[in-house]
Design a protein around this motif. Sequence first.
Motif, short mmCIF file in Angstrom:
data_model
loop_
_atom_site.label_atom_id
_atom_site.label_comp_id
_atom_site.label_asym_id
_atom_site.label_seq_id
_atom_site.Cartn_x
_atom_site.Cartn_y
_atom_site.Cartn_z
N THR A 6 0.86 -1.17 0.00
CA THR A 6 0.00 0.00 0.00
C THR A 6 0.91 1.23 0.00
N THR A 7 0.35 2.40 -0.22
CA THR A 7 1.14 3.62 -0.33
C THR A 7 0.86 4.54 0.85
N LEU A 8 1.91 5.12 1.41
CA LEU A 8 1.80 6.08 2.48
C LEU A 8 1.53 7.45 1.85
N SER A 10 0.91 11.73 1.92
CA SER A 10 1.64 12.85 2.51
C SER A 10 1.15 13.17 3.92
N LYS A 11 -0.06 12.72 4.27
CA LYS A 11 -0.62 12.92 5.61
C LYS A 11 -0.31 11.75 6.54
N GLY A 12 0.48 10.79 6.08
CA GLY A 12 0.84 9.64 6.90
C GLY A 12 -0.23 8.57 6.96
N GLN A 13 -1.15 8.58 6.01
CA GLN A 13 -2.24 7.62 6.00
C GLN A 13 -1.96 6.49 5.02
N VAL A 14 -2.50 5.30 5.34
CA VAL A 14 -2.41 4.17 4.43
C VAL A 14 -3.79 3.54 4.32
N THR A 15 -4.02 2.83 3.24
CA THR A 15 -5.24 2.07 3.07
C THR A 15 -4.91 0.62 3.39
#
Length: 82
Positions: A6-8, A10-15
Amino acid sequence: MMTDATTLTSKGQVTVPKEIRQRMGLKPGDKITFSLLSDGTLVVRPKLRHVTDLAGLLHKPGRAPVPLKDMTVDLPTDDAAP
């Protein structure tokens, strides 16, 4: 072992990938805990219970409740060593 990328953001979130969400029983709004082990391993666990959900878990029918103050034990301290 299941691996999925999954991709991180710019807000530090992942799916969390759909298959992992399904296998872990995660739903929108569920809490997740992250633990970083000393070897660099990241452990992700669902936090599905609130501590108040555990109230009464250790109760045994017929046994009187024990007040919290009576549960304390005096343990030896380091300065008690010879």
